[in-house]
Scaffold this active site. Structure first.
Site: not given
Length: 452
Positions: A23, A48, A12-13, A309, A44, A430, A287
Site C-alpha cells: 500500500r 489467540c 499477523a506480523a 500487527n 493471517s 460515572y 513474536d
C-alpha cells in the site's frame, strides 16, 4: 525494475508488513514484488482464538482466519504455503526453502527480507517431552492436531503450565468433558499476577472441577507401549494423561536467524530498532523479536498478536518508503477462566522487587457497579507505584463481568507516565450501572497516593 521483498512467516506480523508495504509503495509510485513463504496451511489467523475453537465457541478454524491466501494473492502477494525457509544468506541476499508439497528445494533472491517466524512452544527438557500426544498450541495446525486427538479414547488431560494458554486450554478441555489436571511450578496459577491474586484464579479453577497442582516441577512424561503419552511425572506425584497440553510459554523462533548471524537479545528474540529494521536489507516483527518496555526501560520478549500487527504495520510502512516508529509496550494483557476475568499491565509487585525499585503496593476490593444495584460483582485491583515519585509502575485486576477492560485505563496511565495521584483525579465516566462514584481503579490509585 521492482524490488523483491521476501517475507518468512504468513501470519499477523508478516502479512501485516507485506500488505502495508504494498500500500505504501503504491501510494509513492513504487513497485514491489512481494513473496511470502510459510510452512503451515494458513495465513493471517488468530492464534489467540485456538482455545475457543477447541472448546467449541468457534465452529471451525476458518472463522479464525482474517484473510485467506487467495485474498492475499488477489492483493498482489505471492503466498507460498507448505514452504519452509531453511537457510538465510544475508551477504548473498537469498533464502533457501523447501517446498514440502512439491518435494523440492529452491533459493529465492531478495532485495529486502522480512523475518516474521513467530514463536515456538517451550518444551520441558525432560524424558518423553516429544512423545505422541504432547502438544504445544501455537498454530491452527496445532489446534487441529489437538482436536483430532480428542476424537479418540481420551478421558483425562494434563495441562503443564498455568499461564494464559494453560488456563484457556484447561477450560476448553473441561468443556469437552475431560478430567483435567493443571500442573505448574509456581506457588499459584497465572504467574503474571502476584500470588495473592493468583489464589483467586486457583479457587475459580477448582470451582470448574479442575485439579490444580502448584509448586510442582515436571520431571518426565511416561509413555504407553505404543509410544503415546500415558502420564506426567512431577516431583510431587504422577498424573495419568491421555493427552498433554503445554502451557509453559513460548520462545522466539529464531534458530534460522541465529544461524544467519543476525543480532539477538538475551531472550533469543531478534533485536530491531524502532523502525523494525534488524540490519541493512533485513527487517523483523512479531513474536520473534524483542520489544522495548516503556516501564522497565529495557528489552523484553512479549509475544502478543496486538504487538505483532502494529509492528508489522510499522515495518511495512518503512519498507514501502514511508516513515513510522514502534514506540514500545507497557505489558498489557488479559484473559478469563470461567467467569473470572484477569488483567495486568506494567510491573507486578514481584517485578518491582526483582528490579530493585523502591515502591509501594496496595490492594483494594470494590464492585463493578454501585453496590446497591443488582448485578454488582466483586473486583480486586492491585496497584504498584514508585517511591518517592508516585509514578504508576503497574496494576492487576481480578473480578467478575466488566472488570478486566478497566486495565486499559491503567495502561494509558503507564503510557503517559502519570503518577497515582494524577490517575486518582482523572475524569472517568460515572453512572451507577457502570461504576461506583470512585471507579475501582481510582480507589486503588488514591490509596497508593495516600500510602506514598
Amino acid at each position: 525494475m521492482a524490488d523483491r521483498v521476501l517475507v518468512i512467516g504468513a501470519d499477523a506480523a508478516g502479512m501485516s508488513a507485506a500488505s502495508q508495504a504494498l500500500r505504501t509503495a503504491k501510494a509513492a509510485g513504487r513497485d514491489l514484488d512481494v513473496i511470502a513463504v510459510d510452512r503451515g496451511h494458513w495465513t493471517s489467523y488468530s492464534a489467540c482464538g485456538i482455545p475457543y475453537w477447541i472448546g467449541g465457541d468457534v465452529a471451525s478454524p476458518g472463522a479464525l482466519v482474517a484473510r485467506t491466501p487467495e485474498e492475499h494473492r488477489a492483493n498482489g502477494i505471492d503466498v507460498r504455503l507448505l514452504t519452509e525457509a531453511v537457510a538465510i544468506d544475508t551477504e548473498a541476499g537469498w533464502v533457501e526453502v523447501v517446498d514440502h508439497a512439491a518435494g523440492r528445494r529452491e533459493r529465492f533472491g531478495y532485495d529486502q527480507l522480512v523475518v516474521a517466524t513467530g514463536a515456538a512452544p517451550a518444551r520441558p527438557d525432560v524424558p518423553g517431552a516429544d512423545a505422541a500426544g504432547v502438544y504445544g498450541v501455537q498454530t491452527l495446525d496445532d489446534g487441529g492436531a489437538v482436536i483430532a486427538h480428542l476424537g479418540g479414547e481420551v478421558r483425562c488431560a494434563v495441562v503443564v503450565g498455568a499461564g494464559y494458554i494453560g488456563l484457556e486450554m484447561a477450560e476448553a478441555l473441561v468443556r469437552r468433558g475431560l478430567s483435567v489436571t493443571v500442573v505448574d511450578r509456581g506457588p499459584e496459577p497465572m504467574n503474571t499476577l502476584d500470588p495473592d491474586l493468583g489464589t483467586q484464579v486457583h479457587a475459580a479453577m477448582e470451582r470448574m472441577g479442575i485439579d490444580v497442582v502448584t509448586s510442582a516441577a515436571v520431571t518426565a512424561f511416561e509413555t504407553a507401549p505404543g509410544g503415546g503419552v500415558a502420564a506426567v511425572v512431577t516431583d510431587v506425584g504422577t498424573f495419568p494423561a491421555d493427552i498433554v497440553v503445554l502451557g509453559t510459554g513460548v520462545r522466539p523462533a529464531t534458530d534460522l536467524a541465529r544461524a544467519a548471524g543476525l543480532p539477538l537479545g538475551p531472550s533469543g528474540g531478534l533485536r530491531t530498532d524502532d523502525t523494525q529494521r534488524v540490519a541493512d536489507g533485513v527487517w523483523a516483527a512479531g513474536d520473534c523479536v524483542e520489544t522495548w518496555d516503556r516501564v522497565r526501560r529495557d528489552w523484553v520478549h512479549v509475544p502478543l498478536g496486538t504487538h505483532a500487527n502494529k509492528q508489522g504495520r510499522v515495518l511495512g510502512t518503512n519498507l514501502g518508503g514511508g516513515a513510522a516508529r514502534f514506540p514500545g509496550v507497557v505489558g498489557t494483557a488479559l484473559t478469563k477462566v470461567c467467569d473470572l476475568e484477569l488483567a495486568r499491565t506494567g510491573l507486578t509487585e514481584g517485578d518491582a522487587v526483582e528490579a530493585g525499585l523502591d515502591h509501594v503496593a496496595v490492594t483494594i476490593e470494590s464492585t463493578t457497579r454501585s453496590g446497591y444495584l443488582p448485578g454488582a460483582e466483586p473486583i480486586t485491583v492491585k496497584m504498584v507505584a514508585e517511591r518517592p515519585t508516585g509514578r504508576l509502575l503497574g496494576a492487576q485486576i481480578v473480578g467478575r463481568d466488566d472488570s478486566a477492560k478497566r486495565i486499559d485505563v491503567c495502561a494509558m496511565a503507564l503510557w503517559t507516565e502519570l503518577t497515582v495521584g494524577e490517575l486518582a483525579m482523572t475524569d472517568l465516566a460515572y453512572a451507577p450501572p457502570f461504576s461506583s462514584v470512585w471507579d475501582p481503579v481510582q480507589i486503588a490509585a488514591r490509596k497508593a497516593a495516600d500510602r506514598l
